[in-house]
Motif scaffolding. Structure first.
Motif, mmCIF file in Angstrom:
data_model
loop_
_atom_site.group_PDB
_atom_site.id
_atom_site.type_symbol
_atom_site.label_atom_id
_atom_site.label_comp_id
_atom_site.label_asym_id
_atom_site.label_seq_id
_atom_site.Cartn_x
_atom_site.Cartn_y
_atom_site.Cartn_z
ATOM 1 N N GLY A 7 31.281 33.291 34.924
ATOM 2 C CA GLY A 7 31.276 34.461 35.819
ATOM 3 C C GLY A 7 30.508 34.206 37.099
ATOM 4 O O GLY A 7 30.001 35.136 37.722
ATOM 5 N N GLY A 10 31.175 36.124 40.429
ATOM 6 C CA GLY A 10 30.883 37.558 40.482
ATOM 7 C C GLY A 10 29.589 37.822 41.242
ATOM 8 O O GLY A 10 28.978 36.909 41.813
ATOM 9 N N PHE A 11 29.164 39.054 41.208
ATOM 10 C CA PHE A 11 27.986 39.485 41.984
ATOM 11 C C PHE A 11 26.721 38.726 41.553
ATOM 12 O O PHE A 11 26.129 37.956 42.325
ATOM 13 C CB PHE A 11 27.835 41.007 41.815
ATOM 14 N N GLY A 39 35.997 38.675 40.735
ATOM 15 C CA GLY A 39 35.535 37.338 41.096
ATOM 16 C C GLY A 39 36.014 37.005 42.501
ATOM 17 O O GLY A 39 37.136 37.344 42.876
ATOM 18 N N ILE A 60 36.628 32.489 29.643
ATOM 19 C CA ILE A 60 35.682 32.261 28.543
ATOM 20 C C ILE A 60 36.346 32.500 27.181
ATOM 21 O O ILE A 60 35.713 32.303 26.152
ATOM 22 C CB ILE A 60 34.395 33.114 28.672
ATOM 23 N N THR A 125 22.812 44.163 29.358
ATOM 24 C CA THR A 125 22.493 45.311 30.203
ATOM 25 C C THR A 125 21.655 46.351 29.461
ATOM 26 O O THR A 125 21.774 46.470 28.225
ATOM 27 C CB THR A 125 23.816 45.951 30.685
ATOM 28 N N TYR A 150 32.339 50.163 28.058
ATOM 29 C CA TYR A 150 31.674 48.990 28.641
ATOM 30 C C TYR A 150 30.394 48.665 27.868
ATOM 31 O O TYR A 150 30.192 47.530 27.406
ATOM 32 C CB TYR A 150 31.337 49.240 30.119
ATOM 33 N N GLN A 185 27.951 42.308 46.202
ATOM 34 C CA GLN A 185 28.374 43.193 45.105
ATOM 35 C C GLN A 185 29.687 43.867 45.476
ATOM 36 O O GLN A 185 29.854 44.394 46.584
ATOM 37 C CB GLN A 185 27.296 44.248 44.801
#
Ligand SMILES: NC(=O)c1ccc[n+]([C@@H]2O[C@H](COP(=O)([O-])OP(=O)(O)OC[C@H]3O[C@@H](n4cnc5c(N)ncnc54)[C@H](O)[C@@H]3O)[C@@H](O)[C@H]2O)c1
Length: 330
Positions: A7, A10-11, A39, A60, A125, A150, A185
């Motif tokens: 990843g 990504g951000f 991405g 992945i 997270t 999520y 972001q």
């Protein structure tokens, strides 16, 4: 050190690679990213040709590809950022979150076990802990109580990671961070959405009454914490990472409006997200005390720098506004 970052387009992943390349001269990074809508190859522009960075487009969930990369690049540690990460999208399409966040993490763990990777850092997270009321903080011992698909998919992946330590003795560490802000972001997330809408003369949409509270951390502080955990963390442990900066969405919106000189009527309250968590707040005492990490960016300075970054990097975010699907916060 040879590391596999998933990843990394990504951000947070792209900021982490930049941080590691800037900090160490002996770091070889393989960046495995599927380049989903989130991405962005343009986020790698400043280190794309760095000989210590090797980009591979792939998933992945692809066991053969991962084991091949582990072998060929003699990978010592995996840092898993790859995920579907947007809460609103998880409400509409939870299956994609299970596929990437759960199945993908399981595939990486299997590959790490088979190839005897020295260390597996799983980036998770604070949302796995659910929601707080006005008082209290999430510690590493707080109950796992995810509320969105999520958060549930991240919690499931955390438990799989834990099980590979308990069952197979794999050297794993889980980090659980609060909300990140900073450059690169995707503009569907609250802060870049409000900034880019503000620049474009559009309304700034805020869920409900805007009084939901998040605990914010500059992405560079998060990256430094992950580096600390990679080098000094204890295997099998969870580390909460947070910037001790609680802000309501109203406060964030007003900060951005002030910086961009926008009138009050640009703020618009919109129908709340279903099951919207009221408050997240991290107690980062463990990573501070045991590993000596501290955030160094203040929110005021970090936000000023972030607004300025979006003002001067329109060519980065402009194309992304077109694929943004109208989601609003977090
Ligand atoms: N953004 C935050 O505030 C925050 C806070 C705490 C934890 N996290 C966690 O940090 C990680 C990174 O978050 P982010 O904000 O950078 O997310 P992001 O959405 O910006 O980036 C995710 C990256 O993963 C890639 N990806 C998606 N599916 C993939 C797959 N199957 N194989 C390979 N790559 C794939 C995407 O292309 C993208 O580059 C996530 O695991 C997220 O849960 C984020």
């Amino acid at each position: 050190m040879n590391i596999l970052v998933t990843g990394g387009a990504g951000f947070i992943g792209s900021n982490f690679i930049r941080y590691m390349l800037d900090t160490y001269s002996d770091m070889n990074i393989v960046n495995l990213d599927l380049l989903t809508y989130a991405g962005n190859f343009n986020s790698l522009a400043d280190f794309e040709n760095n000989p210590h960075h090797h980009f591979v487009r792939g998933s992945i969930t692809n066991f053969e590809l991962i084991t091949h990369l582990l072998d060929v690049h003699n990978i010592e540690a995996i840092i898993n950022f790859a995920a579907e990460s947007h809460v609103d999208r998880s409400i509409v399409n939870p299956g994609a979150f299970v596929e990437t966040n759960v199945q993908g993490t399981l595939t990486l763990l299997e590959a790490a076990k088979e190839k005897r990777v020295d260390r597996f850092i799983h980036i998770s997270t604070d949302e796995v802990y659910g929601s707080l009321g006005k008082e209290g903080y999430f510690t590493e011992n707080s109950q796992i109580a995810p509320n969105s698909p999520y958060a549930a998919s991240k919690a499931a992946s955390d438990l799989l990671v834990r099980s590979y330590y308990k069952t197979y003795g794999l050297d794993v560490i889980i980090t659980r961070c609060s909300n990140n802000y900073g450059p690169y972001q995707f503009p569907e997330k609250l802060i870049p959405l409000l900034i880019t809408n503000g620049i474009d003369g559009e309304i700034l949409p805020v869920y409900g009454d805007g009084e939901n509270i998040r605990d914010w951390i500059h992405v560079k502080d998060h990256c430094a914490a992950i580096d600390c955990v990679l080098r000094q963390g204890k295997k099998g442990e969870v580390y909460n990472i947070g910037g001790r900066t609680e802000m309501t969405n109203n406060e964030i919106a007003h900060l951005i409006m002030d910086r961009l000189n926008l009138p009050e009527d640009r703020l618009k309250y919109v129908e709340d997200r279903p099951g919207h968590d009221y408050r997240y707040a991290i107690d980062p005492m463990k990573v501070e005390k045991e590993l000596g990490w501290r955030p160094v960016n203040t929110f005021a300075a970090g936000m000023k720098e972030t607004v300025d970054w979006y003002l001067t990097n329109e060519s980065w975010w402009r194309p992304l506004k077109e694929i943004h699907v109208g989601s609003k916060n977090d």
